[in-house]
Motif scaffolding. Sequence first.
Motif, PDB file in Angstrom:
ATOM      1  N   VAL A 104       0.840  -1.193   0.000  1.00 26.58           N
ATOM      2  CA  VAL A 104       0.000   0.000   0.000  1.00 26.58           C
ATOM      3  C   VAL A 104       0.875   1.243   0.000  1.00 26.58           C
ATOM      4  CG1 VAL A 104      -1.964   1.140   1.092  1.00 26.58           C
ATOM      5  CG2 VAL A 104      -1.581  -1.301   1.488  1.00 26.58           C
ATOM      6  N   CYS A 105       0.665   2.098  -0.987  1.00 31.87           N
ATOM      7  CA  CYS A 105       1.419   3.351  -1.044  1.00 31.87           C
ATOM      8  C   CYS A 105       0.755   4.358  -0.114  1.00 31.87           C
ATOM      9  CB  CYS A 105       1.425   3.896  -2.469  1.00 31.87           C
ATOM     10  SG  CYS A 105       2.206   5.520  -2.536  1.00 31.87           S
ATOM     11  N   THR A 106       1.587   4.930   0.775  1.00 30.90           N
ATOM     12  CA  THR A 106       1.043   5.924   1.724  1.00 30.90           C
ATOM     13  C   THR A 106       1.774   7.267   1.584  1.00 30.90           C
ATOM     14  OG1 THR A 106       2.559   5.160   3.436  1.00 30.90           O
ATOM     15  CG2 THR A 106       0.354   4.183   3.421  1.00 30.90           C
ATOM     16  N   THR A 107       2.507   7.443   0.490  1.00 31.95           N
ATOM     17  CA  THR A 107       3.202   8.713   0.268  1.00 31.95           C
ATOM     18  C   THR A 107       2.173   9.811  -0.054  1.00 31.95           C
ATOM     19  OG1 THR A 107       5.112   7.449  -0.475  1.00 31.95           O
ATOM     20  CG2 THR A 107       5.096   9.763  -1.063  1.00 31.95           C
ATOM     21  N   THR A 108       2.606  11.074   0.057  1.00 33.40           N
ATOM     22  CA  THR A 108       1.679  12.215   0.101  1.00 33.40           C
ATOM     23  C   THR A 108       0.546  12.192  -0.948  1.00 33.40           C
ATOM     24  OG1 THR A 108       3.556  13.437   0.929  1.00 33.40           O
ATOM     25  CG2 THR A 108       1.605  14.722   0.362  1.00 33.40           C
ATOM     26  N   PRO A 109       0.814  12.040  -2.262  1.00 33.13           N
ATOM     27  CA  PRO A 109      -0.330  12.058  -3.194  1.00 33.13           C
ATOM     28  C   PRO A 109      -1.362  10.966  -2.887  1.00 33.13           C
ATOM     29  CG  PRO A 109       1.706  12.397  -4.386  1.00 33.13           C
ATOM     30  CD  PRO A 109       2.102  12.022  -2.986  1.00 33.13           C
ATOM     31  N   CYS A 110      -0.906   9.775  -2.535  1.00 32.41           N
ATOM     32  CA  CYS A 110      -1.862   8.717  -2.189  1.00 32.41           C
ATOM     33  C   CYS A 110      -2.561   9.031  -0.872  1.00 32.41           C
ATOM     34  CB  CYS A 110      -1.154   7.358  -2.132  1.00 32.41           C
ATOM     35  SG  CYS A 110      -0.899   6.640  -3.767  1.00 32.41           S
ATOM     36  N   TRP A 111      -1.805   9.601   0.057  1.00 33.67           N
ATOM     37  CA  TRP A 111      -2.405   9.951   1.348  1.00 33.67           C
ATOM     38  C   TRP A 111      -3.499  11.000   1.161  1.00 33.67           C
ATOM     39  CZ3 TRP A 111      -1.551  14.667   4.189  1.00 33.67           C
ATOM     40  CH2 TRP A 111      -2.091  14.643   5.482  1.00 33.67           C
ATOM     41  N   GLU A 146       6.718   3.311  -0.333  1.00 35.04           N
ATOM     42  CA  GLU A 146       6.804   4.687  -0.821  1.00 35.04           C
ATOM     43  C   GLU A 146       6.238   4.732  -2.228  1.00 35.04           C
ATOM     44  OE1 GLU A 146       7.675   7.199   0.883  1.00 35.04           O
ATOM     45  OE2 GLU A 146       9.126   6.632   2.413  1.00 35.04           O
ATOM     46  N   CYS A 147       6.174   5.939  -2.774  1.00 34.63           N
ATOM     47  CA  CYS A 147       5.559   6.198  -4.084  1.00 34.63           C
ATOM     48  C   CYS A 147       5.833   5.090  -5.102  1.00 34.63           C
ATOM     49  CB  CYS A 147       6.064   7.525  -4.623  1.00 34.63           C
ATOM     50  SG  CYS A 147       5.365   7.921  -6.225  1.00 34.63           S
ATOM     51  N   LEU A 148       4.758   4.583  -5.690  1.00 34.52           N
ATOM     52  CA  LEU A 148       4.869   3.527  -6.690  1.00 34.52           C
ATOM     53  C   LEU A 148       4.939   4.104  -8.100  1.00 34.52           C
ATOM     54  CD1 LEU A 148       2.306   1.026  -5.109  1.00 34.52           C
ATOM     55  CD2 LEU A 148       4.764   0.661  -5.323  1.00 34.52           C
ATOM     56  N   GLY A 149       4.944   5.412  -8.192  1.00 36.86           N
ATOM     57  CA  GLY A 149       5.095   6.056  -9.502  1.00 36.86           C
ATOM     58  C   GLY A 149       3.802   6.091 -10.301  1.00 36.86           C
ATOM     59  N   ALA A 150       2.662   5.942  -9.636  1.00 38.93           N
ATOM     60  CA  ALA A 150       1.380   5.993 -10.350  1.00 38.93           C
ATOM     61  C   ALA A 150       0.466   7.009  -9.672  1.00 38.93           C
ATOM     62  CB  ALA A 150       0.732   4.611 -10.370  1.00 38.93           C
ATOM     63  N   CYS A 151       1.079   8.095  -9.144  1.00 36.62           N
ATOM     64  CA  CYS A 151       0.353   9.061  -8.314  1.00 36.62           C
ATOM     65  C   CYS A 151      -0.864   9.665  -9.015  1.00 36.62           C
ATOM     66  CB  CYS A 151       1.256  10.212  -7.900  1.00 36.62           C
ATOM     67  SG  CYS A 151       2.966   9.786  -7.676  1.00 36.62           S
ATOM     68  N   VAL A 152      -0.812   9.783 -10.343  1.00 36.18           N
ATOM     69  CA  VAL A 152      -1.930  10.410 -11.055  1.00 36.18           C
ATOM     70  C   VAL A 152      -3.233   9.677 -10.742  1.00 36.18           C
ATOM     71  CG1 VAL A 152      -2.839  10.931 -13.357  1.00 36.18           C
ATOM     72  CG2 VAL A 152      -0.414  11.225 -12.872  1.00 36.18           C
ATOM     73  N   PRO A 155      -5.397   6.757  -4.832  1.00 31.53           N
ATOM     74  CA  PRO A 155      -4.399   5.942  -4.141  1.00 31.53           C
ATOM     75  C   PRO A 155      -4.198   4.575  -4.829  1.00 31.53           C
ATOM     76  CG  PRO A 155      -6.479   5.871  -2.941  1.00 31.53           C
ATOM     77  CD  PRO A 155      -6.699   6.750  -4.131  1.00 31.53           C
ATOM     78  N   VAL A 156      -2.997   4.051  -4.630  1.00 28.67           N
ATOM     79  CA  VAL A 156      -2.587   2.851  -5.355  1.00 28.67           C
ATOM     80  C   VAL A 156      -2.326   1.685  -4.393  1.00 28.67           C
ATOM     81  CG1 VAL A 156      -0.855   1.886  -6.930  1.00 28.67           C
ATOM     82  CG2 VAL A 156      -1.516   4.290  -7.131  1.00 28.67           C
ATOM     83  N   LEU A 157      -2.834   0.530  -4.776  1.00 24.17           N
ATOM     84  CA  LEU A 157      -2.568  -0.710  -4.042  1.00 24.17           C
ATOM     85  C   LEU A 157      -1.914  -1.674  -5.025  1.00 24.17           C
ATOM     86  CD1 LEU A 157      -2.950  -2.810  -1.717  1.00 24.17           C
ATOM     87  CD2 LEU A 157      -5.239  -3.240  -2.642  1.00 24.17           C
TER      88      LEU A 157
END
Length: 215
Positions: A104-111, A146-152, A155-157
């Motif tokens: 689970v990405c919890t970096t700022t854009p996903c958060w 951390e960021c999975l590079g799909a922030c657009v 949130p990403v799982l």
Amino acid sequence: MALQKEGPVGGEGPTSFSFDAESEAEIPQILAKYPPGKQASAVLPLLYLVQRQMARASGSAWVPRVAMDEIARRLGLAPIRVYEVATFYLMFNTRPVGKYHLQVCTTTPCWLRGSEEVVKACREATGIKDWKETSADGLFTMTEVECLGACVNAPVLQVNDDYYEDMDAERVKALIETLKRGGELPRPGSMAGRQASAPEGGPNTLTSLSFEKAR
Ligand code: FES
């Protein structure tokens, strides 16, 4: 610290490892990609090879220390040169994981787009209480990344090698229920129906075939 990596497994891991026929068939192709004398660069693809083999053989995609030793032997390296790569990159699991590795990405854009809801839904659906834990049925392991590079499409799982994007609690729970049932998974990508990472509702640029008209 949820994002800290652990070292290779010692006593609890397997005591031997050898590449199976499928992996052996791939090794020469991997090594051929590097110039003579530079085969040490094959550490990364060989670690991936081990992880895929372990998933085939045991249902758990991870890299035991004895496999790192075998990679070192094949490449003529000191084992520490393999350990330091395997323990640095989060994509290599140095401990066993469940059949489905939920990252689970919890970096700022996903958060900002609701990753806390995704984490909560994963926990509720699997019974997992903390990061790096494996569910009682052995099916799921949860890791914070951390960021999975799909922030657009946050949130990403990430489930094993696939990204599920635009997630919310309902979509997470439906996905995990499908995994439990062994049902057919939705196609990875945006769960909100976006075309790739176009805006929700459809693309708003390059919508006409103007380049055709310009000919
Ligand atoms: S912040 Fe989650 S994919 Fe980039």
